[in-house]
Scaffold this motif. Structure first.
Motif, short mmCIF file in Angstrom:
data_model
loop_
_atom_site.label_atom_id
_atom_site.label_comp_id
_atom_site.label_asym_id
_atom_site.label_seq_id
_atom_site.Cartn_x
_atom_site.Cartn_y
_atom_site.Cartn_z
N THR A 1 -10.81 -0.77 -13.95
CA THR A 1 -10.98 -1.59 -12.76
C THR A 1 -12.10 -2.59 -13.00
OG1 THR A 1 -11.46 -1.59 -10.38
CG2 THR A 1 -12.58 0.06 -11.70
N GLN B 1 -7.16 0.19 0.74
CA GLN B 1 -7.90 0.63 -0.45
C GLN B 1 -8.65 1.93 -0.18
OE1 GLN B 1 -10.78 -1.81 -2.41
NE2 GLN B 1 -9.39 -3.52 -2.64
N THR C 1 -6.10 -0.02 -6.89
CA THR C 1 -6.26 -0.55 -5.54
C THR C 1 -6.32 -2.07 -5.54
OG1 THR C 1 -8.66 -0.40 -5.70
CG2 THR C 1 -7.51 1.49 -4.76
N VAL D 1 -8.72 -3.91 2.22
CA VAL D 1 -9.79 -2.93 2.03
C VAL D 1 -9.53 -1.61 2.76
CG1 VAL D 1 -11.82 -4.21 1.30
CG2 VAL D 1 -11.13 -4.29 3.69
N VAL E 1 -15.26 1.04 -6.65
CA VAL E 1 -14.19 2.00 -6.93
C VAL E 1 -14.66 3.04 -7.95
CG1 VAL E 1 -11.90 2.27 -7.97
CG2 VAL E 1 -12.29 0.48 -6.29
N ASP F 1 -13.74 -3.33 -10.15
CA ASP F 1 -14.42 -3.06 -8.88
C ASP F 1 -15.42 -1.92 -9.06
OD1 ASP F 1 -15.15 -2.26 -6.31
OD2 ASP F 1 -13.23 -2.91 -5.47
N GLY G 1 0.82 -1.21 0.00
CA GLY G 1 0.00 0.00 0.00
C GLY G 1 0.85 1.25 0.00
#
Lengths: 257, 235
Positions: A208, A186, A178, A183, A213, A210, A154
């Motif tokens: 992405t 993220q 991410t 999480v 996101v 996700d 991260g």
């Protein structure tokens, strides 16, 4: 309304007999964040690489409005001009920070070398600005001389974001920024990206899978399936009132928390 | 400019159908809706649950995309048809002309209540400190205690989240407000506070369209009723 920053016209990319993406057209305005969603293998990353000047498309054009020379065809200009664009006006945040960082250079060096690429020469000023950016991405500036290897995933991602934003680019390409992170990490990164991109008015293309996101970051959404755009619209329109069968499947497959 | 109560919203021949591909189902919601909303009035959407009140409200915000018809709103000295507008035009209308209070607050991870409420003002170009001060004043008025302002609202009660949601919208003096049950989970005291806020905005000249299940709220805020069940019978 301001003129488009990026215009994509009928872009296609083939690898031999395999079609990675086709018939992709859209415009991106300054400050706008466009999300590209779709399952693995839909052609999202290939498209992003074509947009970002890293992979020459088989057909179609990518047109970018430069600061001083008007609109240029990204693949018609000479290689050095394209590389200059990449170093100055654009930023690319890779899913894996190791692809976007130089591991044999310190965290501070990774951020500072982008400044030097646009002409900064004064060591003290560069170091101060790098320190400032490490703070902005919530890293301890005391670690400026440490190598990326000593950082968590991260934290490496935050170094990569600082490296890309330090030159105040006008356009950012984000590939699963991410992906593969906890999480909570993220959430930190998304909040960072959201506030930095918003306050600096940077346009971005975000790939992405996700949907949470894109809900948070993207103004507009493009849904890809088998290399083609099957639906586009404002993010909330596409997620709340999906029209295409594939988008409906995608949206209805999200696990509620 | 001489008309003190200009028309703000003009809906014509609006139709919305949901097509659920996976189930092979087509669900018509409404087929031909038309109405105007003037400045200073509050149109109440009425009718039984499931008739399409929220769907209509979401269509007015261009959140749902209608199949046919027009939704013209007065914006920036002209008119924009939200059913046909480009995405960046819709975003501009939402930023400057229409405030939409949804039924549920969408919490953003790590963003404090104060900043969440101030955000629409910052998006309009207001200085962040000025925006925060206005956000705090409204949170205070809506009975959200100061110690909560520095926390993200994720852990707040339903009633608190609803008032944060209202604050986030009413922090901007929009010419148009769309309200989806803005008092649904509030106690009597807080309901009265919210009603006063809505009436104040209406009296200042805002055009409103709302869904209110509470009869008293409807009576105090609403000025006219559109019954979707009547429209369906007529169709």
């Amino acid at each position: 309304m301001t003129e488009p920053l990026l215009r994509v016209e009928n872009l296609a990319k083939r690898f031999g007999a395999t079609l990675a993406c086709a018939d992709v057209s859209f415009v991106l305005r300054p400050g706008e964040v466009l999300g590209i969603v779709g399952e693995s293998g839909a052609g999202k990353t290939t498209l992003l690489r074509c947009l970002a000047g890293q992979l020459r498309p088989t057909a179609g054009r990518v047109l970018y409005r430069t600061r001083h020379e008007g609109e240029v065809d990204v693949y018609a200009i000479a290689e050095p001009a394209r590389r200059l664009l990449l170093r100055t006006d654009w930023g690319i945040v890779h899913q894996n920070p190791r692809d976007g960082l130089r591991l044999e250079v310190s965290a501070g060096g990774n951020v500072g070398e982008r400044l030097m690429a646009v002409g900064a020469r004064h060591y003290g000023k560069i170091r101060n600005e790098v320190s400032d950016w490490l703070t902005r991405v919530e890293l301890d500036p005391a670690r400026i001389d440490q190598y990326p290897e000593t950082f968590s995933g991260g934290m490496q991602q935050r170094v990569q974001i600082a490296r890309n934003l330090v030159t105040k680019p006008r356009l950012l390409f984000l590939d699963e920024p991410t992906g593969g992170l906890d999480v909570s990490v993220q959430a930190t990164l998304l909040d960072l990206l959201r506030s930095l991109v918003g306050s600096l008015g940077i346009a971005a293309v975000l790939v992405t899978h996700d949907l949470g996101v894109v809900r948070l970051l993207a103004h507009r959404l493009v849904v890809m399936k088998d290399g083609r755009i099957v639906e586009h619209g404002l993010t909330d329109q596409v997620l709340d009132d999906p029209q295409h069968p594939y988008t409906q499947l995608l949206v209805s497959s999200i696990l509620p928390v | 400019m001489s008309n003190p109560k200009p028309t703000m919203i003009e809906v014509r021949e609006l139709a919305k159908t949901f097509v659920l591909h996976a189930r092979g189902a087509t669900i018509p919601v409404f087929a031909d809706i038309g109405f105007d909303v003037d400045a200073g009035e509050c149109l109440v959407l009425a009718g039984p649950s499931g008739i399409g009140k929220s769907t209509l409200l979401r269509s007015l915000y261009a959140n749902y995309r209608p199949q046919r018809g027009s939704i013209r709103v007065r914006h920036g000295g002209g008119w924009v048809d939200l059913a046909a507008a480009q995405p960046h035009e819709v975003l501009d209308v939402r930023r400057r002309a229409i405030g939409y209070v949804s039924q549920f607050l969408r919490v953003i991870p790590r963003v404090t209540t104060r900043d969440l409420v101030a955000e629409p003002l910052v998006a309009l170009g207001l200085d962040a400190d000025v925006a925060r001060a206005r956000a705090e004043a409204l949170l205070l008025r809506l009975n959200i205690p100061a110690p909560l302002w520095s926390l993200p609202p994720a852990t707040f009660s339903g009633g608190e989240q609803q008032r944060v949601n209202l604050a986030r919208v009413f922090v901007v003096d929009y010419p148009i407000y769309l309200l989806d049950e803005p008092t649904a989970s509030l106690d009597a005291e807080n309901r009265a506070i919210v009603v006063a806020l809505l009436v104040e905005a209406r009296n200042r000249g805002a055009a409103m369209v709302g869904i209110f299940h509470d009869r008293e709220v409807r009576a105090e805020v609403g000025t006219r009723t559109l019954d979707l069940a009547d429209l369906q019978r007529a169709a």
